[in-house]
Scaffold this active site. Structure first.
Site, mmCIF file in Angstrom:
data_model
loop_
_atom_site.group_PDB
_atom_site.id
_atom_site.type_symbol
_atom_site.label_atom_id
_atom_site.label_comp_id
_atom_site.label_asym_id
_atom_site.label_seq_id
_atom_site.Cartn_x
_atom_site.Cartn_y
_atom_site.Cartn_z
ATOM 1 C CD GLU A 96 7.110 2.279 7.582
ATOM 2 O OE1 GLU A 96 5.851 2.021 6.958
ATOM 3 O OE2 GLU A 96 7.035 1.614 8.846
ATOM 4 C CD GLU A 120 2.007 4.182 4.613
ATOM 5 O OE1 GLU A 120 3.697 3.872 6.068
ATOM 6 O OE2 GLU A 120 1.601 2.924 5.101
ATOM 7 N N GLY A 157 0.496 -1.062 0.024
ATOM 8 C CA GLY A 157 0.163 -0.303 0.194
ATOM 9 C C GLY A 157 0.707 1.124 0.327
#
Ligand code: B3K
Ligand code: ZN
Length: 873
Positions: free
Chosen positions: A266, A300, A263
């Site tokens: 971070e 994130e 997805g």
């Protein structure tokens, strides 16, 4: 034959022999031959140790220690890394030059190109594909990064931290220098270079610091970043108000790319996203996409504290950052949208993905004890069950107690690489409670089963609830200990009101919240009126399977009256499950009228939120029913579920039509949760109506009209979802139209692929097979692979075709994908591992495919681990 990959064990953890204080990186970008110079300030921690650096798929050009170039005899380099046997015993400088090929990097790990844009993915072990380095999260360093690239092809040059210098070079090249003042593990390193458009904004933190916010995307797509930007600003504010955590740099960058293994990521101040979780407008994104964007942007961003400022000591601690950060993003969504609806959706996800994992060959505790490929452990267990474990701590301590624990955790570990035990210790110490039994949630796999029995004594007015827990055996863990869990309950009187319960003992520290600790425990409620029904595991306070026998009447009563919205939904799910299982066993068995009536009450109750009603009338999934059967009856489940839906639509056709028209409101699209809830309810009603579409041309027109007249993607995709299951000209016309409309939009075409892959029609596999050569599909692009092949493996009816054609197709594709992208192949292989759940003939076919995969020479660690465990366990 190559040696079989071996496992890494948590008990073997040792602190690093070398710390790396600072890292200076220089990148000379070229698509097929990027040169990477790395200069490391190395601090030996124990005398005499050889320096072992990880490295993979990189070409070593030179090694220099304290200015002296090493000779080949001074080191050994193999396919896993570089070892230098003799190094200085005190601080020294190590310089290494490597060459890598970003364009040829189809694994999408390390430095690669996505549509011409250079980007990185280093978690968990991608940094070693860029340069030789101790690639482990407990080695934390400050980074200074110089990027040189072609000015025309790469006007944007980004890395972590602050931009300290930029300028032109000869030959049409330019450079930028970035410095990140916060020490970080190498998995948080990021670099992006390309020709990108940008949406710029600003956020002022609560202490008044201005933070420049930028979202970079492909040209022509900036308009579609507005929602993500808004979600980012709301996340930043929420983390200040709810968690007392403020952003720590003057800039925050997000880059969206179209080729990404998962997805989003971070990386410190430079989040890289799958563009699916950034790009949205009402014509191309559904309400679910909007909600996904909001949640992933928040997730994130929240990692900046829970993951980056405090990271993991080793990869076994992954849930330390992931479980906690999922908990935080779930809370964010709950505060932004409807809390009960969010809880329901999270429980659906947990039951749909995590429960099967916990009951299958790949079951592992949220803190695993061993792994072969760590990338295989970014699982629903580590993330979603991990979040449930954090949520139980939150439930037991309350919001204030939990925040006290968070504060102590940050105070103790800011700037460090920590462990799950340290997190729990901070929670326990800050609240002066003992969480030692609770910690078993970290070490035991398997979903506990909780059997609840109640009895009422009319003479004394006492009600007794006996709670028995069993944690089932899982691979490698035959014997389990009882766990501690907060177990929410309620007793409902004949009017449907909660009977007051007095909290006073350790067994029930708060009214209605039992503290379950023993294998069997009896809770006594003195002098209460006879309850009409009992509400169990309210709010899904513990991630367990509850077994309780209540008559259908009591379940219908809970569906209508339970004051806990989650439990109200749950009563309907459990009641429906019971009826469906009985129907599978005996296809002639009629459904209970009490259930049908309770659905009618829900449809008529205008005090309920629309989004809640949409959830409450949606029957449990075929997979969920399957998980409750000893041997899955694929066709029987499908038939039973359709029969119940048909009975509901026959009974309530008029009400469903009313709901449909009442919630169809023309006007400007807004993604807010109330509007999304209306659309969800309207489309749930349409989905029921579609059960009669085969014999009703008017209904087929209604669905096709919604498809063609829709002014937003939510409605258009919902109609297409129904049409793909209805053979006929409307289906073909809509699919052709959809492709025409969105032929240039890769993200929208993902939906087109996915909807065809989940069709229940008999020709689905043939259709999926022919889509493999369609220009909309590519084996190199994870989003495409997940949309077509991943979605097909979730199509219970067609994937599990009795002739094994679905399994063979699946294994063939995995064998093709494995050399291209082993991480994605490994993740998509898991459905074959569920063979134990099926009849003997299917079992043999599934196992044969797993064996075929396992027999491939030079199999990656990733796929080897999933295939071998799936066969063995
Ligand atoms: N931490 C990343 C996941 C990395 C997966 C590596 N295979 C995204 C997230 O959880 O936020
Ligand atoms: Zn995460």
């Amino acid at each position: 034959m190559t040696a079989q990959p071996t496992a890494i064990h948590r008990k073997d953890y040792r602190a690093p022999d070398f710390r790396i204080e600072t890292v200076e990186l220089e990148f000379d970008l070229q698509p097929e031959a990027t040169r990477v110079k790395s200069k490391l300030a190395v601090a030996p921690q124990s005398a005499g140790a050889a320096l072992k650096l990880d490295g993979e798929d990189i070409e070593l050009l030179s090694v220099v220690i304290d200015g002296r170039k090493l000779l080949p005899a001074d080191y050994t380099a193999d396919e896993h890394g570089l070892t230098i046997a003799t190094v200085p015993s005190s601080a020294f400088t190590l310089e290494i030059e490597t060459r890598i090929n970003p364009k040829g990097n189809t694994h999408l790990s390390g430095l690669y190109q996505s549509s011409g844009v250079y980007c990185t993915q280093c978690e968990a072990q991608g940094f070693r594909r860029i340069t030789y380095f101790p690639d482990r999260p407990d080695v934390m360093s400050t980074y200074r990064v110089t990027i040189r690239g072609d000015k025309k092809a790469n006007p944007v040059l980004l890395s972590n931290g602050n931009l300290v210098e930029e300028g032109g070079l000869s030959d049409g090249r330019h450079y930028a220098v970035w410095h990140d003042p916060f020490p970080k593990p190498c998995y948080l390193f990021a670099l992006v270079a390309g020709d990108l458009a940008v949406n710029e904004d600003e956020f002022v933190t609560r202490s008044g610091r201005k933070v420049a916010l930028r979202i970079f995307v492909e040209h022509g797509k900036v308009e579609r970043t507005a929602y993500a930007m808004d979600a980012l600003k709301r996340s930043m504010r929420w983390d200040e108000t709810r968690f007392d955590l403020e952003y720590d740099l003057d800039l925050f960058n997000i880059v969206a790319v179209s080729d990404f293994n998962m997805g989003a990521m971070e990386n410190k101040s430079l989040n890289v996203f799958n563009d699916k979780y950034i790009l949205a407008d009402h014509e191309t994104a559904t309400d679910t996409d909007y909600a996904g964007i909001e949640a992933v942007v928040a997730h994130e961003y929240f990692h900046n504290w829970t993951g980056n400022r405090i990271t993991c000591r080793d990869w076994f601690q992954l849930s330390l950052k992931e479980g906690l950060t999922v908990f935080r993003d779930q809370e964010f969504t709950s505060d932004m949208r409807s809390r009960p609806v969010k809880r329901i959706q999270d429980v659906r996800l947990l039951r749909g993905r995590q429960f099967p994992e916990d009951a299958g060959p790949l079951a592992h505790p949220i803190r695993p004890d061993s792994y072969i490929a760590i990338d295989n452990f970014y699982t629903a267990t580590v993330y979603e069950k991990g979040s449930e474990v954090i949520r139980m701590i939150h439930t037991m301590l309350g919001e204030d107690g939990f925040q006290k624990g968070m504060k102590l955790y940050v105070e103790r570990h800011d700037g460090e690489a920590a462990t799950c035990d340290q997190f729990v210790a901070a929670m326990a110490d800050a609240n002066k409670v003992d969480l030692s039994q609770f910690q078993r949630w970290y070490s035991q796999a398997g979903t506990p089963e909780v059997v609840v029995e109640g009895s009422y004594d009319p003479g004394s007015g006492d009600y007794e609830l006996t709670v028995t827990q069993v944690v089932p055996p899982t691979p490698g863990q035959p014997d389990k200990q009882p766990v501690q869990m907060p177990f929410g309950i309620g007793l409902l009187d004949a009017q449907g009101r909660d009977i007051a319960l007095k909290a006073d003992t350790a067994a029930m520290p708060r009214p209605g919240m039992l503290n379950v600790t023993a294998p069997t425990q009896t809770f006594k409620f003195k002098g209460v009126p006879k309850p009409k029904a009992i509400s169990l595991n309210r709010g899904f306070s513990a991630p367990v399977v509850v077994k309780a026998k209540q008559p259908g009447e009591a379940q219908a009563f809970l569906m209508a009256h339970d004051s806990d919205a989650f439990a109200r939904w749950e009563a309907g799910q459990q009641y429906a499950t019971e009826l469906l299982l009985a129907r599978v066993a005996n296809p002639a068995k009629p459904f209970d009228p009490a259930f049908i009536e309770a659905i009618g009450l829900t449809l008529r109750d205008d005090k309920l939120e629309q989004a809640f009603v949409a959830e409450a009338i949606t029957l449990p999934s075929e997979d969920y029913i399957a998980d409750r059967m000893a041997v899955v009856d694929v066709d029987g489940i499908h038939a039973a579920r359709r029969a119940l839906r048909l009975e509901i639509v026959r009974t309530y056709r008029k009400q469903l039509e009313d709901i449909y028209s009442r919630n169809t409101t023309p006007g400007t699209y807004s993604p807010d949760s109330t509007s999304a809830g209306r659309r969800a309810l309207k489309n749930a009603a349409l989905s029921y109506l579609s059960e009669q579409a085969d014999e009703d041309a008017g209904l087929r027109r209604l669905i096709h009209d919604q498809y063609s007249k829709a002014d937003n993607m939510t409605d258009r995709a919902a109609a297409l979802r129904l049409l793909v299951d209805i053979a006929g000209p409307e289906r073909e016309a809509a699919l052709a139209d959809f492709y025409q409309r969105f032929a240039d939009d890769a993200l929208v075409l993902d939906k087109w692929l996915m909807l065809q892959a989940i069709s229940t029609l008999p020709e689905t596999l043939e259709n999926v097979r022919s889509l493999l050569t369609h220009p909309a599909f590519s084996m190199q692009k994870p989003n495409k692979v997940r949309s077509l092949i991943g979605a097909f493996t979730a199509n219970a009816l067609r994937y599990h075709a009795a002739d094994g054609s679905g399994y063979a197709f699946h294994a063939d594709r995995m064998l093709e994908l494995e050399p291209i992208n082993p991480q994605v192949a490994a993740r998509l292989l898991a459905p074959l591992g569920r063979w134990r759940r099926f009849d003997a003939a299917r079992q043999e076919k599934m196992k044969a495919e797993l064996r075929r995969v396992l027999a491939k020479p030079n199999l990656s660690r990733d796929v080897y681990e999933i295939a071998s465990k799936s066969l063995e366990n």
